[in-house]
Write an enzyme that holds these catalytic residues in place. Structure first.
Site, PDB file in Angstrom:
ATOM      1  N   GLY A  93      29.051   6.624 -21.938  1.00 19.63           N
ATOM      2  CA  GLY A  93      29.488   7.627 -20.974  1.00 19.63           C
ATOM      3  C   GLY A  93      29.891   8.930 -21.621  1.00 19.63           C
ATOM      4  N   ARG A 121      24.316   5.016 -13.866  1.00 20.05           N
ATOM      5  CA  ARG A 121      25.669   5.525 -14.090  1.00 20.05           C
ATOM      6  C   ARG A 121      25.831   6.897 -13.429  1.00 20.05           C
ATOM      7  NH1 ARG A 121      28.705   4.196 -19.508  1.00 20.05           N
ATOM      8  NH2 ARG A 121      30.348   4.364 -17.934  1.00 20.05           N
ATOM      9  N   GLN A 165      35.382  11.984 -17.042  1.00 18.58           N
ATOM     10  CA  GLN A 165      34.575  12.533 -18.142  1.00 18.58           C
ATOM     11  C   GLN A 165      33.850  13.812 -17.742  1.00 18.58           C
ATOM     12  OE1 GLN A 165      32.163   9.199 -19.340  1.00 18.58           O
ATOM     13  NE2 GLN A 165      33.757   8.350 -20.660  1.00 18.58           N
ATOM     14  N   GLU A 307      39.916   1.007 -17.985  1.00 18.50           N
ATOM     15  CA  GLU A 307      39.228   0.253 -19.026  1.00 18.50           C
ATOM     16  C   GLU A 307      39.944  -1.058 -19.337  1.00 18.50           C
ATOM     17  OE1 GLU A 307      36.409   0.927 -21.230  1.00 18.50           O
ATOM     18  OE2 GLU A 307      35.856   2.259 -19.593  1.00 18.50           O
ATOM     19  N   ARG A 338      31.834  -3.471 -12.656  1.00 18.70           N
ATOM     20  CA  ARG A 338      32.795  -4.391 -13.259  1.00 18.70           C
ATOM     21  C   ARG A 338      33.559  -5.232 -12.229  1.00 18.70           C
ATOM     22  NH1 ARG A 338      35.004  -0.636 -18.270  1.00 18.70           N
ATOM     23  NH2 ARG A 338      33.264  -1.147 -19.667  1.00 18.70           N
TER      24      ARG A 338
END
Length: 423
Positions: A93, A121, A165, A307, A338
């Site tokens: 990423g 993504r 990000q 995370e 996830r």
């Protein structure tokens, strides 16, 4: 072929040292590439993600000598060059979100591609922002090609609700644009805000003036990016899986080199594991987690440290009562979905795990020995390996479909894990 994972023969007792932070490593590499002179980066992570970042910067004309183990010497070019071949983002990423803004400064088109799953993504928010700055881009997902504008713009509105990000990537390039860059987030809440704070701190360390006008607006002033020699902190998210092993087995694990203060979201794990019922002792250069009683489930918002979700899910699966993880809807767009992955794989073991709109509800098993040892699907996601490794400590015979994917952030994980748990 399934890869068996070790179970714990008793309480896990170990002292470990984890490699450098992925988040810091790839930020300092980008800032060094944007700087006015050479920089030395020490303590950097040796992994596929950092290798991809170094390769991407070299494609743009940045000179990188030395090694992560001995220190990278980064020498920026006078102007970024258009790569003769495309830039491989893999599944990283930070590469697919931090390097495209640099392409605004290149002397021609830059093509980006990645692994098969990288096409799923989230990228559209960042690419739309780059278009607002004058770039021409032929797609909203990988692969894509960026053609920079002769004179880039100075203001963007970006929906960064999918990932922080986008904002970090734009922040880092802002000082090198002729008029600087004003970034305004529009949309739902930004996840993982500590990562934005980390980026701002690192920019200021490099002499860049960043004004935070409100919680959703940043103004990066134009100017030089000062070259700095940097020592990268240990990766605290990677450290969490080792500390969790102590909590799960009633043992004691010390992580050496733990910073006294850090912007890494992984630092939040200490409070989380304490809430589960473990004991946390810290000093100037290390932290120790121990446990003498069974864990108890918690209700936790991981929006700022998503995370950690797979490790927290594994703790919840082996704790008494219910664990609720909230605020992490955005991790459906990480290396894999996830939430779906964790719910599916925990259920296959016999753990009651249910997806919610923004997280998971997990009913902990009071008798881990009754759970079913199976082959845990990792979906090429390094964090799923962490969850499986923790569960295997209490579920003998558990295996994973893919152990190599953990090399994304910790290539020596298997050897380090086996040494730590006494396998």
């Amino acid at each position: 072929m399934p890869h068996p994972l070790p179970s714990a023969r008793g309480p896990v007792t170990a002292e470990v040292r984890v490699p450098g932070s992925k988040s810091e490593t790839n930020r300092v590499l980008v800032l060094a590439a944007l700087a006015e002179g050479p920089s030395l980066i020490s303590g950097a992570l040796v992994s596929r993600d950092s290798d991809l970042m170094v390769a991407a910067l070299r494609q743009l004309g940045v000179a990188v000598t030395g090694s992560a183990a001995d220190g990278w010497r980064i020498t920026p070019p006078a102007k970024f060059s258009s790569p003769g071949t495309g830039i491989d983002c893999g599944l990283a990423g930070t590469v697919m979100r931090f390097v495209p803004p640099l392409a605004l400064l290149a002397d021609g088109p830059t093509h980006f591609f990645g692994d098969d799953h990288a096409t799923h993504r989230p990228m559209s928010g960042l690419l739309d922002a780059l278009r607002q700055l004058g770039a021409s881009i032929d797609s909203d997902t990988l692969p894509f090609t960026i053609v920079p504008a002769p004179v880039p713009g100075a203001a963007v509105e970006v929906d960064s609700s999918a990932t922080s990000q986008y904002i970090s990537g734009l922040l880092m390039v802002g000082a090198r644009l002729p008029e600087g860059l004003r970034i305004r987030h529009v949309g739902a809440s930004v996840p993982s805000r500590p990562h934005i704070a980390m980026t701002v701190d690192m920019l200021r360390l490099h002499g860049v003036r960043v004004d935070e006008e409100d919680e959703d607006t940043w103004l990066v002033h134009p100017g030089r990016v000062t070259a700095r020699d940097i020592i990268v902190e240990p990766d605290l998210t990677n450290a969490a899986v080792f500390l969790a092993a102590a909590a799960i087995t009633g043992g004691e694990v010390t992580v050496a080199g733990w910073p006294s203060a850090s912007r890494q979201p992984g630092a939040m794990f200490l409070d989380i594991v304490r809430r589960f019922g473990a004991t946390v002792d810290g000093a100037a250069d290390h932290v120790t987690v121990s446990a003498s009683e069974r864990l108890t489930g918690i209700d936790v918002d991981l929006h700022g440290a998503s995370e950690l979700t797979p490790v927290v899910a594994a703790l919840g699966a082996l704790a008494d009562g219910t664990t609720r993880i909230r605020g992490v809807a955005h991790i459906r767009g990480h290396e894999t979905d996830r939430l779906a992955a964790l719910a599916t794989q925990l259920s296959r073991l016999g753990v009651r795990a249910t997806e919610t709109d923004d997280g998971l509800t997990i009913e902990g098993s009071t008798t881990p020995e009754s759970l079913v040892a199976t082959t845990f699907e990792t979906y090429a996601d390094h964090r799923m390996v962490h969850a499986a490794a923790l569960l295997a400590l209490r579920i003998p015979g558990l295996a994973v479909t893919d152990l190599e994917c953990v090399g994304k952030t910790m290539p020596d994980f298997e050897a380090d894990w086996r040494a730590a748990v006494g396998a």
